[in-house]
Design an enzyme around this catalytic site. Sequence first.
Site, PDB file in Angstrom:
ATOM      1  N   HIS A   1      50.258   2.899  -3.426  1.00 39.20           N
ATOM      2  CA  HIS A   1      49.312   3.364  -2.688  1.00 39.20           C
ATOM      3  C   HIS A   1      49.308   3.037  -1.404  1.00 39.20           C
ATOM      4  O   HIS A   1      49.276   3.622  -0.260  1.00 39.20           O
ATOM      5  CB  HIS A   1      47.969   2.842  -3.478  1.00 39.20           C
ATOM      6  CG  HIS A   1      46.675   3.230  -2.781  1.00 39.20           C
ATOM      7  ND1 HIS A   1      45.779   4.270  -3.278  1.00 39.20           N
ATOM      8  CD2 HIS A   1      45.950   2.654  -1.493  1.00 39.20           C
ATOM      9  CE1 HIS A   1      44.961   4.584  -2.424  1.00 39.20           C
ATOM     10  NE2 HIS A   1      44.896   3.481  -1.340  1.00 39.20           N
ATOM     11  N   GLU A   2      49.577   1.734  -1.102  1.00 42.21           N
ATOM     12  CA  GLU A   2      49.604   1.171   0.236  1.00 42.21           C
ATOM     13  C   GLU A   2      50.635   1.784   1.131  1.00 42.21           C
ATOM     14  O   GLU A   2      50.513   1.863   2.333  1.00 42.21           O
ATOM     15  CB  GLU A   2      49.417  -0.399   0.317  1.00 42.21           C
ATOM     16  CG  GLU A   2      48.104  -0.916  -0.178  1.00 42.21           C
ATOM     17  CD  GLU A   2      46.785  -0.131   0.188  1.00 42.21           C
ATOM     18  OE1 GLU A   2      46.935   0.201   1.368  1.00 42.21           O
ATOM     19  OE2 GLU A   2      45.822  -0.337  -0.686  1.00 42.21           O
TER      20      GLU A   2
ATOM     21  N   HIS B   1      51.606   7.308   6.097  1.00 39.61           N
ATOM     22  CA  HIS B   1      50.967   8.299   6.868  1.00 39.61           C
ATOM     23  C   HIS B   1      50.898   7.797   8.469  1.00 39.61           C
ATOM     24  O   HIS B   1      50.911   8.768   9.427  1.00 39.61           O
ATOM     25  CB  HIS B   1      49.670   8.159   6.471  1.00 39.61           C
ATOM     26  CG  HIS B   1      48.483   9.224   7.060  1.00 39.61           C
ATOM     27  ND1 HIS B   1      47.384   9.044   6.562  1.00 39.61           N
ATOM     28  CD2 HIS B   1      48.668  10.553   7.414  1.00 39.61           C
ATOM     29  CE1 HIS B   1      46.698  10.349   7.083  1.00 39.61           C
ATOM     30  NE2 HIS B   1      47.510  11.050   7.620  1.00 39.61           N
TER      31      HIS B   1
ATOM     32  N   HIS C   1      49.670   4.789   2.426  1.00 41.47           N
ATOM     33  CA  HIS C   1      49.071   4.880   3.704  1.00 41.47           C
ATOM     34  C   HIS C   1      50.152   4.481   5.003  1.00 41.47           C
ATOM     35  O   HIS C   1      49.991   4.996   6.045  1.00 41.47           O
ATOM     36  CB  HIS C   1      48.082   3.488   3.724  1.00 41.47           C
ATOM     37  CG  HIS C   1      46.987   3.962   3.211  1.00 41.47           C
ATOM     38  ND1 HIS C   1      45.991   5.035   3.235  1.00 41.47           N
ATOM     39  CD2 HIS C   1      46.125   3.216   1.988  1.00 41.47           C
ATOM     40  CE1 HIS C   1      44.844   5.245   2.748  1.00 41.47           C
ATOM     41  NE2 HIS C   1      44.850   4.005   1.970  1.00 41.47           N
TER      42      HIS C   1
END
Length: 695
Positions: free
Chosen positions: A477-478, A484, A481
Amino acid sequence: MTNLSINPALAEWNGHQGLPRFDQVKDEDFASSFDAALAAHEAEIDAIANNPEEATFANTVVAFETAGDELSRVSALFWNKAGAHTNDTIQALEREIAPKMSRHYSKIGMNAMLFARIDSLWEKRNELDLTVEQERVLERHWKGFVRAGAKLAKAEQERLADINEKLAGLGASFGQNVLADEKAWSLKLSDEEDLAGLPAFLLDAMQSAAREHGEEGGYLVTLSRSIIEPFLTFSTRRELREQAFKAWAARGANGGATDNIAIVRETLALRAEKAKLLGYDNFAALKLDNTMAKTPDKVNSLLRQVWDKARSKALEEQASLEGLIAEEGKNHPVMPWDWRHYAEKLRQRMFDFSESELKPYLQLEKIIEACFDVAERLFGIRAIEVKDVPAYHPDVRVFEIRDSEGNLKALFLGDYFARSSKRSGAWMSSFQSQHRLPTKNGGEGELPIIYNVCNFAKPAAGKPALLSLDDARTLFHEFGHALHGMLSNVTYPSVSGTGVSRDFVELPSQLYEHWLTVPEILEKYAVHYQTSEPMPKALLEKVLAARTFNAGFATVEFTSSAIVDMAFHTRGAVDDPMAVQSEVLSELGMPTSIVMRHATPHFQHVFSGDGYSAGYYSYMWSEVLDADAFSAFEETGNAFDPVMARKLKNNIYSVGGSIDPEETYKAFRGKLPDPMAMLKKKGLAMVGELSGSDA
């Protein structure tokens, strides 16, 4: 250099590939450096506002975008340290700096001459021949000034500035109080019977925690999620589980100097007053005005639809747990400190595997490799670790991110282990965002410098760090990010990377989680830490079959928190926050066996700053998008389909906030999704059960 009192290490980053020289950053330099950087930024703002030439996009918006470079750098280093490696000096300075920064930005937001220049550009924007990205940047700044009070009367502007300053200080205190409660509590275990049921990986982590706290020869239960959750899962000592759970649930609500109830009350009152000053019915309406959701009604509609299904599923799960308790000859109800313990037993029965059986196959090192491999397969980038480069803590690792031709695209720092100087949870942030504008040193644009912070249990020396499946998802998940930020390809810093609406920002991270359980990834990287044998196919199939196990519990935990968040911020001032929390949960029919994932006194997403205030729902909003987005790959039959991967990179990961999120999602998928894909993914709905509606 604008002012010699700024420590060059804080503002002139000349370490490896442009990294800060962390080894030269000293706590005592921050106060004077902040003062100098704030003054330098103020002078730059005044120069833009007082420019005698007619306002143009270049001399006003671009100048505004590039102003405050020293302040951005000093701030990035300071807030990194405040979250990931704090101490008494940093915390004292944080309580001083947070309101000072708020005051500084309030003054900018209420600069009448600067707003007049931006307003004049906004009024004639259709005549300026702007690109789509430039229109988005102008709109962002114009709306930002309006929301900062640029159109208010002087007295109202001054009151708004006071409110923002107070809120900044309250947010800093809230987070520090939670960290203090987490640090203050621990439970030392040394008797063999107190360790009953605890697997070796957890004993290792508890032993390491004991050593870190100066407790030799024992095992320490702490309130680090990487220890407390497996303890609640595996300990057979119910009274110890209850003791630990109640300490975990009571963070921020223990009375005395670290109690957060009064902070919540004042925060809600100030936020409500701020919304009224800016012409909104409530704070939720203010926060949602610039998001995909747009209105509280639309958010609550989604949350309530999911709540009803999640609650029904959770009650079915609870009945199954009650059956296990009865089988053991016990007659107590399922309480919150029982759920994880009996859910693990039920999982073993239903799917014939346990978390402790799975964990030896989930080495931190291998899951990091898996993250990088997925990024290379999808986006053509490689991560190359660089040794002997100083970071802000010895545990932090530094990686160069290069494209298929070897060009440096980003720097990535991974900070994976829990420590008492780090706040709980996991997050991504940046030291520097990607853009293509000219820089003060004569360069053209900047590389993104991104970091991930996690709180995994640190193993004993010489032993590998082993993760739970949830830990592995958190790492993916991180890193989603981080991608991104690292894949950003825009011109202007304000729309770079994660500079998107709050309810879109979780899409790249939650979407990336899906690739963890792609069979070919687990087959390659889920290998036993002792034998290097891959996870047995039978176990892998069980893991994949169990993906929706306990979904009712997890969704009730989350959705109740999101609904309480919305209730607080649609009601306005609240005399007794805990009474409101109780009232909302009672109205929902919250099962007594489950608690909110983040109870109000330690709900840092919402009260340690306002990042996710009236916005915690955004994880679910993005989950609607990510379930549909991954379906696009599933429909091709190839989780790494190159055509879809290219569309994903070009329309989601690289465009930041340069395009409206609805438009960029439709460019990727062709349409907006309805909640069906998400509810099906969670096992909360059957095909055809829901009617379609835009997310």
